[in-house]
Design a protein around this motif. Structure first.
Motif, PDB file in Angstrom:
ATOM      1  N   SER A   1     -48.981  42.967  41.465  1.00 41.02           N
ATOM      2  CA  SER A   1     -49.456  42.702  42.907  1.00 41.02           C
ATOM      3  C   SER A   1     -49.879  43.893  43.567  1.00 41.02           C
ATOM      4  O   SER A   1     -49.102  44.898  43.685  1.00 41.02           O
ATOM      5  N   TYR A   2     -51.163  44.060  44.096  1.00 38.31           N
ATOM      6  CA  TYR A   2     -51.764  45.021  44.676  1.00 38.31           C
ATOM      7  C   TYR A   2     -52.749  44.581  45.698  1.00 38.31           C
ATOM      8  O   TYR A   2     -53.434  43.809  45.491  1.00 38.31           O
ATOM      9  N   SER A   3     -52.845  45.762  46.547  1.00 38.78           N
ATOM     10  CA  SER A   3     -54.058  45.551  47.554  1.00 38.78           C
ATOM     11  C   SER A   3     -55.404  46.260  46.848  1.00 38.78           C
ATOM     12  O   SER A   3     -55.239  47.050  46.261  1.00 38.78           O
TER      13      SER A   3
ATOM     14  N   MET B   1     -57.443  47.829  48.522  1.00 42.67           N
ATOM     15  CA  MET B   1     -57.369  49.076  49.247  1.00 42.67           C
ATOM     16  C   MET B   1     -56.613  49.984  48.290  1.00 42.67           C
ATOM     17  O   MET B   1     -56.617  51.414  48.647  1.00 42.67           O
ATOM     18  N   GLN B   2     -55.809  49.637  47.467  1.00 41.71           N
ATOM     19  CA  GLN B   2     -54.976  50.763  46.743  1.00 41.71           C
ATOM     20  C   GLN B   2     -55.741  51.054  45.297  1.00 41.71           C
ATOM     21  O   GLN B   2     -55.335  51.999  44.983  1.00 41.71           O
ATOM     22  N   MET B   3     -56.644  50.373  44.888  1.00 41.96           N
ATOM     23  CA  MET B   3     -57.534  50.755  43.672  1.00 41.96           C
ATOM     24  C   MET B   3     -58.444  51.788  44.058  1.00 41.96           C
ATOM     25  O   MET B   3     -58.848  51.944  45.401  1.00 41.96           O
TER      26      MET B   3
ATOM     27  N   HIS C   1     -53.171  53.901  56.081  1.00 43.66           N
ATOM     28  CA  HIS C   1     -53.973  54.331  54.707  1.00 43.66           C
ATOM     29  C   HIS C   1     -54.332  55.764  54.791  1.00 43.66           C
ATOM     30  O   HIS C   1     -54.986  56.291  54.092  1.00 43.66           O
TER      31      HIS C   1
ATOM     32  N   GLY D   1     -58.172  61.985  47.547  1.00 49.24           N
ATOM     33  CA  GLY D   1     -57.658  60.804  48.124  1.00 49.24           C
ATOM     34  C   GLY D   1     -57.212  61.109  49.524  1.00 49.24           C
ATOM     35  O   GLY D   1     -57.537  62.080  50.297  1.00 49.24           O
TER      36      GLY D   1
ATOM     37  N   THR E   1     -52.296  61.701  54.602  1.00 50.49           N
ATOM     38  CA  THR E   1     -51.690  61.030  55.993  1.00 50.49           C
ATOM     39  C   THR E   1     -52.279  61.581  57.207  1.00 50.49           C
ATOM     40  O   THR E   1     -51.826  63.010  57.420  1.00 50.49           O
TER      41      THR E   1
ATOM     42  N   LYS F   1     -59.341  52.767  38.385  1.00 43.56           N
ATOM     43  CA  LYS F   1     -59.839  54.018  39.136  1.00 43.56           C
ATOM     44  C   LYS F   1     -61.352  54.108  39.257  1.00 43.56           C
ATOM     45  O   LYS F   1     -61.962  55.177  38.984  1.00 43.56           O
TER      46      LYS F   1
ATOM     47  N   THR G   1     -58.967  47.153  57.246  1.00 45.69           N
ATOM     48  CA  THR G   1     -57.819  46.946  56.134  1.00 45.69           C
ATOM     49  C   THR G   1     -57.805  45.423  55.774  1.00 45.69           C
ATOM     50  O   THR G   1     -58.559  44.356  56.429  1.00 45.69           O
TER      51      THR G   1
ATOM     52  N   ARG H   1     -53.940  40.149  48.446  1.00 47.93           N
ATOM     53  CA  ARG H   1     -53.611  40.756  47.275  1.00 47.93           C
ATOM     54  C   ARG H   1     -54.094  40.304  46.047  1.00 47.93           C
ATOM     55  O   ARG H   1     -54.582  39.103  45.818  1.00 47.93           O
TER      56      ARG H   1
END
Length: 538
Positions: A61-63, A65-67, A84, A97, A100, A427, A524, A528
């Protein structure tokens, strides 16, 4: 006969060397060293392959936005939202990337907030009920298909420019869930219909309502964007026609009709019917034929024995189109081309590979089929120029979308997979923009195959192909064929905030990882992807 060696120096039967003394000992050590080195190399190779396999696995399970690898296109720093971080100025897909940096940038907005703002009773309202059922194609095979209101293609949705459209999708029996994506219509992001990005898939027994204003007149279509490589192929789709506010706003045609092409079990159909389709048209009239390519490959269309013009491409009118007799029009997967066809007294054929639309007066004989012309209309120089609404030379962000192919793993599957800017899914690039940016994208295809590229939520204008500048009518498109070895540069204004897919519309290619995203600053999504979700947009 005496031996040449003493008993302590017997020959090794495998090497021919003595087994004792300095020479024999050195040979044994060399043998052991070779075995040790081979073992280390084998372990390193196995370890590398194992690491590559593990690194390719997509989380359960991933967003979305994480990829991917954040790419700011060389423009100003872009704040993705407090959760993010920030993409630094000049960051590229090489691996730079987000860092923060809380408390800066615009207030984060969820994709679900980008909805149609117009309230009140819709001008066009309908319900589409999706089913999985057996369908007999007129003139063709009986197939297991996905239908909308019992037909495939589904009903043509018609609206006038500026009207509010409301469509409720009901999933009666499509396993795995479904959605509706409005291909070529630049809807607000929440209405885009991409499972796992802008909504959850509509599972059996549930419904979802889409609302949008038909801002741009033109020819469009809708289709599933959940398990789309299967559901679209099996017919979960239909046409959308938006007519202009003023009846005389479109010139060059007396009447209009839809010619939606789809292949069922290897048989091409036009509007769901295989073979020839006859339609009565007055001699001397001009018919606007709205050609829609719903399949995965490039589709030629040509007019046999009569003059025609290309009136529109992907919903945008061509400026001062010329007659194009004796040439084919190449329509990419997902693309549309409106042809203005002159109807002679003897009738005329609008031909596609394996199917045809026959236009002519009542009683006219059917014209004989014709071969596809060798030449084709080149939209880079077709029509005449007109000023663009923005200046591409003042672009604030420049992106590269370089398509390749190499061996590797995608989600644990070995093979020769697509790459974008040298890396494989997941990626892949996340192109990050701010609202109002002027954006240029260089699309280079070095993959060995052709690709129809589709950016959701925006139309792009083609600036050049292989270094040759566009000289005709502005070529606005949302479905752009980029052939093997070609490099095409396009531009657009980032004026529709959200998270938008940017993928190959040969849908199996998208399933295999040929997909990126365009993400706006501060946006955002709560949705998922992954096997623990209901969502599978490809």
């Amino acid at each position: 006969m005496p031996s040449e060696h003493s008993a302590a120096e017997e020959l090794d039967p495998h090497t021919g060397e003595t087994g004792a003394g300095p020479t024999g000992l050195g040979a044994a050590l060399r043998r052991h060293l070779r075995l040790w080195v081979a073992g280390v190399v084998a372990l390193a190779l196995v370890g590398t392959i194992g690491w590559m396999w593990a690194a390719s696995l997509v989380p359960a399970s991933y967003s979305p936005m994480q990829m991917g690898l954040m790419d700011a296109g060389g423009g100003p720093a872009v704040h993705l939202g407090m959760a993010h971080g920030t993409v630094p100025s000049g960051a590229t897909g090489s691996g730079a990337g987000p860092r923060t940096e809380s408390g800066v940038g615009p207030r984060p907005r969820d994709v679900t907030s980008f909805v149609e703002q117009r309230r009140g009773t819709p001008d066009v309202r309908l319900t589409l009920t999706a089913r999985r059922e057996e369908v007999s194609i007129p003139g063709g095979p009986t197939v297991t298909a996905y239908t909308l209101n019992g037909t495939t293609p589904g009903p043509t949705i018609r609206a006038a420019q500026g009207q509010l459209v409301e469509v409720t999708l009901v999933n009666e029996s499509v396993p795995g869930g479904t959605t509706l994506h409005w291909h070529g219509i630049d809807v607000p992001n929440a209405e885009d219909g991409v499972a796992g990005v802008t909504q959850d898939a509509v599972t059996m027994g549930r419904s979802h309502t889409y609302r949008f204003v038909a801002e741009r007149a033109g020819t469009y279509w809708y289709h599933s964007h959940q398990v789309s490589h299967e559901q679209v192929v099996k017919g979960l789709l239909g046409a959308v026609v938006v007519t202009p506010k003023a009846p005389d706003a479109w010139t060059g045609a007396d009447t209009a009709l839809v010619a939606l092409s789809h292949v069922y079990a290897g048989k091409r159909t036009i509007n769901g019917r295989a073979g020839e389709t006859r339609i009565e048209a007055a001699a001397g009239s001009v018919v606007r034929v709205r050609v829609v390519n719903t399949d995965n490959g490039l589709m030629p269309v040509w007019v046999g024995g009569a003059a025609f013009r290309v009136l529109a491409v992907d919903g945008t009118e061509v400026h001062e189109p010329q007659e194009a007799t004796g040439r084919a029009v190449l329509v990419p997967a997902g693309g549309r081309a409106d042809l203005g066809v002159h109807v002679p007294a003897t009738g005329v054929r609008v031909e596609l590979p394996g199917a045809a639309l026959v236009l002519g007066p009542a009683g006219a004989q059917t014209p004989a089929p014709t071969r596809k012309p060798a030449a084709s209309v080149d939209l880079l120089s077709y029509g005449t120029p007109v000023a663009l609404p923005f200046d591409p030379e003042r672009a604030t962000r420049h992106f590269t979308y370089s398509i390749g192919r190499r061996p590797g793993f995608v989600n644990g599957r070995p093979g020769v997979h697509w790459t974008i800017n040298g890396t494989m899914y997941p990626k892949v690039p996340m192109f990050v923009v701010s609202e109002g940016d002027v954006v240029r994208v260089r699309i280079a295809n070095k993959s060995g195959e052709t690709h129809p590229m589709h950016l959701h939520g925006h139309h792009v204008v083609v600036l050049s192909r292989d270094g040759v500048a566009a000289t005709g009518s502005p070529w606005w498109t949302d479905s752009l064929e980029v052939s093997q070895g070609q490099t095409v540069e396009v531009a657009f204004v980032a004026d529709n905030p959200g998270i938008w897919m940017d993928h190959c519309h040969n849908l199996p290619h998208a399933k295999e990882g040929l997909v990126a995203h365009l993400m706006y600053e501060g946006v955002t999504t709560p949705f998922r992807l992954g096997r623990h979700s209901v969502n599978s947009p490809e």
